[in-house]
Design a protein around this motif. Structure first.
Motif, PDB file in Angstrom:
ATOM      1  N   SER A  13       0.854  -1.196   0.000  1.00  9.54           N
ATOM      2  CA  SER A  13       0.000   0.000   0.000  1.00  9.54           C
ATOM      3  C   SER A  13       0.882   1.235   0.000  1.00  9.54           C
ATOM      4  O   SER A  13       1.888   1.307   0.731  1.00  9.54           O
ATOM      5  N   ARG A  14       0.499   2.209  -0.832  1.00  6.06           N
ATOM      6  CA  ARG A  14       1.243   3.464  -0.887  1.00  6.06           C
ATOM      7  C   ARG A  14       0.262   4.601  -1.116  1.00  6.06           C
ATOM      8  O   ARG A  14      -0.556   4.536  -2.047  1.00  6.06           O
ATOM      9  N   TYR A  15       0.328   5.600  -0.256  1.00  7.78           N
ATOM     10  CA  TYR A  15      -0.592   6.732  -0.328  1.00  7.78           C
ATOM     11  C   TYR A  15      -2.040   6.256  -0.342  1.00  7.78           C
ATOM     12  O   TYR A  15      -2.879   6.725  -1.124  1.00  7.78           O
ATOM     13  N   SER A  16      -2.332   5.264   0.535  1.00  8.11           N
ATOM     14  CA  SER A  16      -3.687   4.731   0.726  1.00  8.11           C
ATOM     15  C   SER A  16      -4.213   3.972  -0.493  1.00  8.11           C
ATOM     16  O   SER A  16      -5.408   3.703  -0.597  1.00  8.11           O
ATOM     17  N   VAL A  17      -3.338   3.644  -1.432  1.00  6.15           N
ATOM     18  CA  VAL A  17      -3.733   2.875  -2.612  1.00  6.15           C
ATOM     19  C   VAL A  17      -3.015   1.531  -2.563  1.00  6.15           C
ATOM     20  O   VAL A  17      -1.786   1.476  -2.470  1.00  6.15           O
ATOM     21  N   THR A  18      -3.771   0.446  -2.593  1.00  2.03           N
ATOM     22  CA  THR A  18      -3.159  -0.884  -2.593  1.00  2.03           C
ATOM     23  C   THR A  18      -2.925  -1.355  -4.019  1.00  2.03           C
ATOM     24  O   THR A  18      -3.678  -1.008  -4.934  1.00  2.03           O
ATOM     25  N   ASP A  19      -1.888  -2.126  -4.186  1.00  4.00           N
ATOM     26  CA  ASP A  19      -1.569  -2.582  -5.536  1.00  4.00           C
ATOM     27  C   ASP A  19      -2.361  -3.833  -5.902  1.00  4.00           C
ATOM     28  O   ASP A  19      -3.055  -4.420  -5.076  1.00  4.00           O
ATOM     29  N   LYS A  20      -2.238  -4.217  -7.134  1.00  4.16           N
ATOM     30  CA  LYS A  20      -2.816  -5.446  -7.655  1.00  4.16           C
ATOM     31  C   LYS A  20      -1.674  -6.224  -8.291  1.00  4.16           C
ATOM     32  O   LYS A  20      -0.918  -5.677  -9.099  1.00  4.16           O
ATOM     33  N   ASP A  21      -1.557  -7.483  -7.930  1.00  6.80           N
ATOM     34  CA  ASP A  21      -0.503  -8.325  -8.483  1.00  6.80           C
ATOM     35  C   ASP A  21      -1.083  -9.186  -9.599  1.00  6.80           C
ATOM     36  O   ASP A  21      -2.012  -9.971  -9.365  1.00  6.80           O
ATOM     37  N   TYR A  22      -0.540  -9.035 -10.803  1.00  5.33           N
ATOM     38  CA  TYR A  22      -0.965  -9.831 -11.950  1.00  5.33           C
ATOM     39  C   TYR A  22       0.135 -10.810 -12.328  1.00  5.33           C
ATOM     40  O   TYR A  22       1.321 -10.457 -12.370  1.00  5.33           O
ATOM     41  N   TYR A  23      -0.270 -12.030 -12.633  1.00  2.00           N
ATOM     42  CA  TYR A  23       0.642 -13.066 -13.094  1.00  2.00           C
ATOM     43  C   TYR A  23       0.060 -13.669 -14.367  1.00  2.00           C
ATOM     44  O   TYR A  23      -1.096 -14.106 -14.381  1.00  2.00           O
ATOM     45  N   SER A  24       0.843 -13.708 -15.417  1.00  2.00           N
ATOM     46  CA  SER A  24       0.379 -14.302 -16.671  1.00  2.00           C
ATOM     47  C   SER A  24       0.906 -15.728 -16.787  1.00  2.00           C
ATOM     48  O   SER A  24       1.985 -16.052 -16.285  1.00  2.00           O
ATOM     49  N   PHE A  25       0.115 -16.574 -17.429  1.00  2.00           N
ATOM     50  CA  PHE A  25       0.580 -17.929 -17.720  1.00  2.00           C
ATOM     51  C   PHE A  25      -0.057 -18.397 -19.021  1.00  2.00           C
ATOM     52  O   PHE A  25      -1.088 -17.874 -19.449  1.00  2.00           O
ATOM     53  N   THR A  26       0.568 -19.361 -19.641  1.00  6.61           N
ATOM     54  CA  THR A  26       0.111 -19.879 -20.928  1.00  6.61           C
ATOM     55  C   THR A  26      -0.159 -21.371 -20.824  1.00  6.61           C
ATOM     56  O   THR A  26       0.692 -22.129 -20.343  1.00  6.61           O
ATOM     57  N   MET A  27      -1.356 -21.764 -21.274  1.00  3.94           N
ATOM     58  CA  MET A  27      -1.669 -23.184 -21.400  1.00  3.94           C
ATOM     59  C   MET A  27      -1.256 -23.625 -22.801  1.00  3.94           C
ATOM     60  O   MET A  27      -1.815 -23.160 -23.793  1.00  3.94           O
ATOM     61  N   GLU A  28      -0.273 -24.483 -22.875  1.00  7.93           N
ATOM     62  CA  GLU A  28       0.196 -24.949 -24.180  1.00  7.93           C
ATOM     63  C   GLU A  28      -0.783 -25.950 -24.802  1.00  7.93           C
ATOM     64  O   GLU A  28      -0.821 -26.115 -26.020  1.00  7.93           O
ATOM     65  N   ASN A  29      -1.572 -26.613 -23.969  1.00  6.90           N
ATOM     66  CA  ASN A  29      -2.576 -27.569 -24.426  1.00  6.90           C
ATOM     67  C   ASN A  29      -3.809 -27.441 -23.530  1.00  6.90           C
ATOM     68  O   ASN A  29      -3.756 -26.848 -22.448  1.00  6.90           O
ATOM     69  N   ASP A  30      -4.938 -27.998 -23.985  1.00  5.44           N
ATOM     70  CA  ASP A  30      -6.118 -28.050 -23.136  1.00  5.44           C
ATOM     71  C   ASP A  30      -5.799 -28.863 -21.883  1.00  5.44           C
ATOM     72  O   ASP A  30      -5.014 -29.820 -21.916  1.00  5.44           O
ATOM     73  N   GLY A  31      -6.413 -28.503 -20.781  1.00  6.29           N
ATOM     74  CA  GLY A  31      -6.195 -29.231 -19.542  1.00  6.29           C
ATOM     75  C   GLY A  31      -6.868 -28.526 -18.389  1.00  6.29           C
ATOM     76  O   GLY A  31      -7.831 -27.788 -18.576  1.00  6.29           O
ATOM     77  N   PHE A  32      -6.367 -28.741 -17.182  1.00  9.03           N
ATOM     78  CA  PHE A  32      -6.928 -28.012 -16.048  1.00  9.03           C
ATOM     79  C   PHE A  32      -5.810 -27.474 -15.174  1.00  9.03           C
ATOM     80  O   PHE A  32      -4.671 -27.960 -15.206  1.00  9.03           O
ATOM     81  N   VAL A  33      -6.143 -26.433 -14.400  1.00 11.01           N
ATOM     82  CA  VAL A  33      -5.182 -25.801 -13.511  1.00 11.01           C
ATOM     83  C   VAL A  33      -5.696 -25.877 -12.078  1.00 11.01           C
ATOM     84  O   VAL A  33      -6.901 -25.966 -11.829  1.00 11.01           O
ATOM     85  N   VAL A  34      -4.759 -25.843 -11.147  1.00  8.40           N
ATOM     86  CA  VAL A  34      -5.048 -25.679  -9.721  1.00  8.40           C
ATOM     87  C   VAL A  34      -4.141 -24.568  -9.212  1.00  8.40           C
ATOM     88  O   VAL A  34      -2.931 -24.591  -9.463  1.00  8.40           O
ATOM     89  N   VAL A  35      -4.733 -23.595  -8.535  1.00 15.60           N
ATOM     90  CA  VAL A  35      -3.975 -22.470  -7.985  1.00 15.60           C
ATOM     91  C   VAL A  35      -4.080 -22.503  -6.469  1.00 15.60           C
ATOM     92  O   VAL A  35      -5.178 -22.625  -5.915  1.00 15.60           O
ATOM     93  N   LEU A  73      -5.691 -21.300   0.391  1.00 16.43           N
ATOM     94  CA  LEU A  73      -6.856 -21.315  -0.492  1.00 16.43           C
ATOM     95  C   LEU A  73      -6.455 -22.096  -1.731  1.00 16.43           C
ATOM     96  O   LEU A  73      -5.482 -21.737  -2.400  1.00 16.43           O
ATOM     97  N   GLN A  74      -7.188 -23.157  -2.020  1.00 15.94           N
ATOM     98  CA  GLN A  74      -6.902 -23.960  -3.204  1.00 15.94           C
ATOM     99  C   GLN A  74      -8.122 -23.974  -4.107  1.00 15.94           C
ATOM    100  O   GLN A  74      -9.230 -24.259  -3.662  1.00 15.94           O
ATOM    101  N   THR A  75      -7.911 -23.670  -5.367  1.00 16.20           N
ATOM    102  CA  THR A  75      -9.016 -23.703  -6.316  1.00 16.20           C
ATOM    103  C   THR A  75      -9.373 -25.156  -6.629  1.00 16.20           C
ATOM    104  O   THR A  75      -8.554 -26.058  -6.431  1.00 16.20           O
ATOM    105  N   PRO A  76     -10.588 -25.395  -7.101  1.00 17.82           N
ATOM    106  CA  PRO A  76     -10.848 -26.721  -7.675  1.00 17.82           C
ATOM    107  C   PRO A  76     -10.076 -26.882  -8.981  1.00 17.82           C
ATOM    108  O   PRO A  76      -9.417 -25.941  -9.446  1.00 17.82           O
ATOM    109  N   ASN A  77     -10.137 -28.064  -9.567  1.00 15.79           N
ATOM    110  CA  ASN A  77      -9.584 -28.238 -10.911  1.00 15.79           C
ATOM    111  C   ASN A  77     -10.404 -27.386 -11.884  1.00 15.79           C
ATOM    112  O   ASN A  77     -11.611 -27.566 -12.002  1.00 15.79           O
TER     113      ASN A  77
END
Length: 231
Positions: A13-35, A73-77
């Motif tokens: 947080s800086r000057y009462s503004v909180t940041d947002k963290d973005y992470y990019s990823f690429t699925m090379e094939n169809d499938g599922f993810v768990v975060v 916190l774990q996402t479903p598949n």
């Protein structure tokens, strides 16, 4: 963030503004993810981190909130098509916490899994007669998930829709609603499936054409894997 790896971060947080963290990823094939979002567990039951998965166009695929006293916190598949995606961690409209977190991304290649978003007829996954597909209900933060599957029938026949899932011992909780819908959106057959019912099926006589099987959450949300088949 690389596939099957982790990142360390924190919401500053800086000057009462909180940041947002973005992470990019690429699925090379169809499938599922768990975060996984992992952080130190505190005693207070406050909502602290928004965890969101977005597609390349910014459409929300998944959203949930990690609490201060919830160390993991774990996402479903979550089934995804090959392509580019983003994970966003932020503290909008929750209680900001600057604790360090670990973000873990796991993926599994699987062509027999539904692909989000498939929340309408126009986005439906194709399900061939005689085949099966896996799926999960996921939270989007605004509404619960609906999974649409398109089935093509070449001639008049009786088709059978079968829905199965991992059985739990909690009786009487309606977890899923499964419907057969025609191309005009008319519901031909529908049934509900409770948590403690391992499998349920129904038949329906149909003519040639395209039909849709729609899976949506019942009264009690359940993100366990389900198996759907049409024969």
């Amino acid at each position: 963030i690389a596939i099957n790896s982790e990142k360390i971060g924190a919401i500053t947080s800086r000057y009462s503004v909180t940041d947002k963290d973005y992470y990019s990823f690429t699925m090379e094939n169809d499938g599922f993810v768990v975060v996984d979002l992992i952080h130190e567990a505190l005693t207070e039951d406050k909502e602290g981190w928004n965890v969101t998965i977005l597609d390349a166009n910014g459409k929300v695929i998944f959203n949930d909130i990690s609490k201060w006293n919830q160390p993991v916190l774990q996402t479903p598949n979550i089934g995804l098509q090959k392509g580019d995606y983003f994970i966003r961690i932020d503290a909008d409209d929750v209680y900001h916490n600057s604790l360090v977190y670990r973000l873990i991304l796991l993926t599994v290649q699987n062509t027999n899994w539904e692909t989000e978003p498939n929340n309408s007829a126009g986005e439906a996954d194709i399900l061939q007669l005689g085949s099966t597909i896996n799926g999960t209900m996921v939270e989007t933060g605004v509404d619960y998930d609906r999974d649409w599957f398109r089935v093509s029938v070449e001639s008049e026949k009786e088709i059978r829709v079968t829905f199965g899932h991992i059985k739990t011992e909690e009786a009487g909780k309606e977890g899923w609603i499964v419907s057969l819908v025609d191309s005009q959106g008319n519901i031909l057959r529908t049934t509900s499936v409770d948590w403690d019912v391992e499998e349920k099926a129904f038949g329906c006589k149909v003519g040639a054409g395209d039909y849709y099987v729609v899976v949506e959450t019942g009264l009690y949300f359940n993100s366990n894997r389900y198996i759907l088949s049409v024969t």
